[in-house]
Design a protein around this motif. Structure first.
Motif, PDB file in Angstrom:
ATOM      1  N   ALA A  84       9.755  11.048   1.415  1.00  8.46           N
ATOM      2  CA  ALA A  84       9.320   9.694   1.791  1.00  8.46           C
ATOM      3  C   ALA A  84       7.829   9.690   2.080  1.00  8.46           C
ATOM      4  O   ALA A  84       7.318  10.577   2.773  1.00  8.46           O
ATOM      5  N   VAL A  85       7.157   8.678   1.550  1.00  7.11           N
ATOM      6  CA  VAL A  85       5.746   8.495   1.870  1.00  7.11           C
ATOM      7  C   VAL A  85       5.657   7.712   3.173  1.00  7.11           C
ATOM      8  O   VAL A  85       6.176   6.593   3.268  1.00  7.11           O
ATOM      9  N   ASP A  86       5.053   8.311   4.161  1.00 13.19           N
ATOM     10  CA  ASP A  86       4.830   7.735   5.492  1.00 13.19           C
ATOM     11  C   ASP A  86       6.115   7.567   6.295  1.00 13.19           C
ATOM     12  O   ASP A  86       6.214   8.088   7.397  1.00 13.19           O
ATOM     13  N   MET A  87       7.080   6.822   5.797  1.00 13.02           N
ATOM     14  CA  MET A  87       8.393   6.787   6.463  1.00 13.02           C
ATOM     15  C   MET A  87       9.457   6.377   5.461  1.00 13.02           C
ATOM     16  O   MET A  87       9.145   5.733   4.458  1.00 13.02           O
ATOM     17  N   PRO A  88      10.685   6.786   5.714  1.00 15.48           N
ATOM     18  CA  PRO A  88      11.754   6.425   4.790  1.00 15.48           C
ATOM     19  C   PRO A  88      11.845   4.900   4.676  1.00 15.48           C
ATOM     20  O   PRO A  88      11.899   4.204   5.693  1.00 15.48           O
ATOM     21  N   SER A  89      11.847   4.390   3.453  1.00 14.03           N
ATOM     22  CA  SER A  89      11.827   2.942   3.244  1.00 14.03           C
ATOM     23  C   SER A  89      13.037   2.276   3.875  1.00 14.03           C
ATOM     24  O   SER A  89      14.161   2.760   3.745  1.00 14.03           O
ATOM     25  N   GLY A  90      12.779   1.170   4.540  1.00  9.17           N
ATOM     26  CA  GLY A  90      13.851   0.428   5.203  1.00  9.17           C
ATOM     27  C   GLY A  90      13.815   0.591   6.712  1.00  9.17           C
ATOM     28  O   GLY A  90      14.294  -0.269   7.434  1.00  9.17           O
TER      29      GLY A  90
ATOM     30  N   ASN B 211       0.815  -1.226   0.000  1.00 10.69           N
ATOM     31  CA  ASN B 211       0.000   0.000   0.000  1.00 10.69           C
ATOM     32  C   ASN B 211       0.844   1.269   0.000  1.00 10.69           C
ATOM     33  O   ASN B 211       0.387   2.311  -0.464  1.00 10.69           O
ATOM     34  N   ASN B 212       2.067   1.186   0.523  1.00 12.11           N
ATOM     35  CA  ASN B 212       2.944   2.356   0.430  1.00 12.11           C
ATOM     36  C   ASN B 212       3.187   2.658  -1.054  1.00 12.11           C
ATOM     37  O   ASN B 212       3.098   3.821  -1.481  1.00 12.11           O
ATOM     38  N   GLY B 213       3.422   1.620  -1.824  1.00 10.71           N
ATOM     39  CA  GLY B 213       3.568   1.780  -3.273  1.00 10.71           C
ATOM     40  C   GLY B 213       2.283   2.310  -3.895  1.00 10.71           C
ATOM     41  O   GLY B 213       2.316   3.146  -4.809  1.00 10.71           O
TER      42      GLY B 213
ATOM     43  N   LEU C  48      10.264  10.440  -5.133  1.00 13.81           N
ATOM     44  CA  LEU C  48       9.224  10.141  -4.151  1.00 13.81           C
ATOM     45  C   LEU C  48       9.394   8.673  -3.754  1.00 13.81           C
ATOM     46  O   LEU C  48       9.197   7.774  -4.579  1.00 13.81           O
ATOM     47  N   ASP C  49       9.778   8.474  -2.520  1.00 16.64           N
ATOM     48  CA  ASP C  49      10.070   7.120  -2.027  1.00 16.64           C
ATOM     49  C   ASP C  49       8.785   6.478  -1.505  1.00 16.64           C
ATOM     50  O   ASP C  49       8.343   6.747  -0.381  1.00 16.64           O
ATOM     51  N   ALA C  50       8.191   5.621  -2.333  1.00 14.12           N
ATOM     52  CA  ALA C  50       6.977   4.888  -1.939  1.00 14.12           C
ATOM     53  C   ALA C  50       7.272   3.386  -2.030  1.00 14.12           C
ATOM     54  O   ALA C  50       6.455   2.614  -2.534  1.00 14.12           O
ATOM     55  N   LEU C  51       8.439   3.004  -1.540  1.00 15.82           N
ATOM     56  CA  LEU C  51       8.824   1.587  -1.641  1.00 15.82           C
ATOM     57  C   LEU C  51       8.216   0.762  -0.503  1.00 15.82           C
ATOM     58  O   LEU C  51       7.531  -0.221  -0.736  1.00 15.82           O
ATOM     59  N   PHE C  52       8.474   1.177   0.732  1.00 18.84           N
ATOM     60  CA  PHE C  52       7.965   0.441   1.893  1.00 18.84           C
ATOM     61  C   PHE C  52       7.539   1.425   2.975  1.00 18.84           C
ATOM     62  O   PHE C  52       8.171   2.458   3.168  1.00 18.84           O
ATOM     63  N   GLY C  53       6.497   1.044   3.699  1.00 19.41           N
ATOM     64  CA  GLY C  53       6.048   1.856   4.836  1.00 19.41           C
ATOM     65  C   GLY C  53       5.957   0.988   6.074  1.00 19.41           C
ATOM     66  O   GLY C  53       6.908   0.289   6.412  1.00 19.41           O
TER      67      GLY C  53
END
Ligand SMILES: NC(=O)C1=CN([C@@H]2O[C@H](COP(=O)(O)OP(=O)(O)OC[C@H]3O[C@@H](n4cnc5c(N)ncnc54)[C@H](O)[C@@H]3O)[C@@H](O)[C@H]2O)[C@@H](O)CC1
Ligand SMILES: [K+]
Length: 490
Positions: free
Chosen positions: A147-153, A55-57, A115-120
């Motif tokens: 970053a969307v929601d939080m930086p991925s990783g 969903n982050n994606g 726009l980092d939407a890899l993982f949340g």
């Protein structure tokens, strides 16, 4: 307002759906609002959206659609295998005629913003292989990252180092606690229209916000006199620790105390503020301390070897009390917990480490757990575990549930000598003004941090923070104090 864990946010998400709120609406709001926030800061750059398959994606795909719809140049790279809402977001994007490139095809492009939407919040373990390499490449590209929601990783290594993070629906631990907070860059919060009932979870720590803290400010009546707005007794000082009680007195006066008395060893060269009553004593005992008429006591600042004796003598006054620094010993804490007096303890990680028998590093790594353990060990005492950020915990007597709170003000420049002494005075003044221990501790910590935030320059001194307390109080009272997450679009 609550501070979430990733799991608690997933539960809130489920609750919203159980309440009948369509999850696709949340995703649309998340993507659209993130897109707006990105444009506020990075308009004019080509926008590259990198999407994972969760969903982050999905949020990223929504953001890409809106950005393209508003006329911006957007390139989308996405993992394969979207399902549910994320698959719908992909469908909507395609309907707008946008092309989706494979993630592996991404190369850093000059003058772009990522726009980092890899993982949340759905990440379960550290990134490895392709994703670990991708994250490293993004970081090394030197391009700005939102970053969307939080930086991925996060909360693992490796993770994205973002310039801006748009937290969705609520702030998570990673947005408040170091070292993860550093990876977030500037942090903005969007509610994304989540039904408030879904977010309501009394078991989570309260995040101290300007609105909640403003409601606690004591009201000074028109006919106030110095005896009616709170008299504070400061007890401390020892050999070369002469500044500590004076700083506490300053903190108390600048928070609105009507009268401050400073009790200190007679052979000790303490110079209290001109406005304070001096009480030099040859012995710490209750009868001596009773010479000061006090509504609340702050004891232990710079008290050295006399700290335990001073605190036990102050217990006889039966007044709400702040126990700081050299008063923070097992014997004292037990006695105050048993007395049932409204009392607050203000350990820094070193003092908490001594009380808990853990290393200061462990305390700094797990501050919520450390504060909670102290609050459970000493029921009734409000624990203020100082740090970046300060964590508060309290187990009301006769209950088994520990209430927790996390401060949102303050900055690393406040890590200088005497800062804690000022805080003890601030909290003492609020206790003397009639606030409960839990309210005085929360408001005190918040105001002290807000005063420190007025000047975030290196070389900030404790007395300067004390001097800006009136400005902080006024800011909070007038409604001009801003939360760092800058709520917007609501
Ligand atoms: N909190 C909320 O109520 C809302 C959350 N939304 C978004 O949804 C996100 C959470 O979505 P999801 O739960 O789908 O999770 P994510 O999108 O964060 O990640 C899940 C995906 O990552 C994979 N994955 C997990 N651990 C991995 C690892 N170590 N290595 C490689 N792949 C791994 C999973 O197989 C899954 O495909 C939030 O961060 C937020 O961006 C929004 O869409 C709307 C509302
Ligand atoms: K992300």
């Amino acid at each position: 307002m609550r501070l979430f864990t990733a799991q608690a946010m997933r539960e809130a998400d489920r609750k919203a759906i159980d309440l009948g709120y369509p999850s696709l609406l949340l995703m649309d709001a998340a993507g659209r609002r993130t897109a707006k926030r990105l444009l506020e800061r990075f308009a004019g750059r080509k926008i590259v959206v990198l999407c994972g398959k969760g969903n982050n994606g999905g949020d990223g795909l929504v953001a890409a659609r809106w950005l393209a719809h508003w006329g911006h140049e957007v390139a989308v790279y996405a993992a394969e295998g979207q399902e549910g809402d994320a698959a719908m977001a992909q469908q909507a994007l395609r309907a707008h005629g946008l092309e989706i490139n494979p993630l592996s095809a991404w190369k850093p492009q000059p003058h772009s913003v990522v726009l980092d939407a890899l993982f949340g919040t759905g990440l379960r373990g550290p990134l490895e292989g392709f994703y670990a390499e991708l994250v490293e490449n993004i970081n090394q590209s030197g391009l700005p990252v939102v970053a969307v929601d939080m930086p991925s990783g996060l909360p693992y290594q490796p993770h994205i180092r973002a310039n801006l993070t748009v937290a969705l629906a609520g702030l998570k631990n990673e947005h408040l606690f170091y070292p993860h907070r550093t990876a977030c860059g500037r942090i903005l919060l969007d509610s994304i229209g989540m039904p408030p009932r879904a977010l309501d979870n009394p078991h989570l720590p309260e995040l101290l916000s300007s609105a909640n803290m403003r409601a606690l400010l004591p009201i000074r009546p028109g006919n106030a006199h110095k005896g009616s707005v709170g008299r504070v007794l400061v007890v401390g000082g020892y050999r070369s620790y002469t500044g500590a009680p004076s700083l506490a007195a300053l903190g108390a006066y600048r928070t609105g105390a009507g009268l401050v008395t400073v009790a200190y060893p007679a052979d000790c060269d303490v110079v209290p503020p001109l406005e304070a009553v001096r009480l030099p004593l040859f012995e710490w005992n209750t009868a001596n301390l009773q010479m000061a008429r006090a509504d609340a006591v702050a004891v232990g600042m710079g008290a050295g070897e006399g700290g335990v004796e001073a605190a036990l003598a102050a217990l006889g006054l039966a007044r709400p009390t702040v126990l700081d620094a050299d008063a923070l010993h097992e014997r004292v804490l037990r006695a105050y917990a048993q007395s049932g007096l409204p009392s607050i303890i203000t350990p820094h990680p070193g003092e908490a480490s001594r009380l808990l028998g853990l290393s200061a590093e462990q305390i700094a790594r797990f501050p919520l757990e450390a504060a909670q353990t102290l609050a459970q060990r000493y029921p009734g005492l409000v624990v203020v575990l100082k740090g970046g950020p300060t964590v508060l915990a309290w187990t009301p007597p006769g209950t088994s549930e520990t209430r927790m709170a996390v401060n949102s003000t303050g900055n690393p420049q406040m890590a200088t000598g005497g800062m804690g002494d000022v805080l003890a005075g601030v909290i003492g003044a609020l206790l003397a003004a009639g606030l409960s221990a839990w309210d005085a501790a929360r408001l005190g910590v918040y105001l002290h941090g807000l005063a420190g935030d007025q000047s975030q320059k290196p070389g900030l001194l404790a007395h300067e923070v004390a001097e800006t307390l009136p400005e902080a109080v006024e800011q909070l009272r007038s409604g001009s104090a801003r939360d760092f997450w800058e709520p917007g679009y609501d």
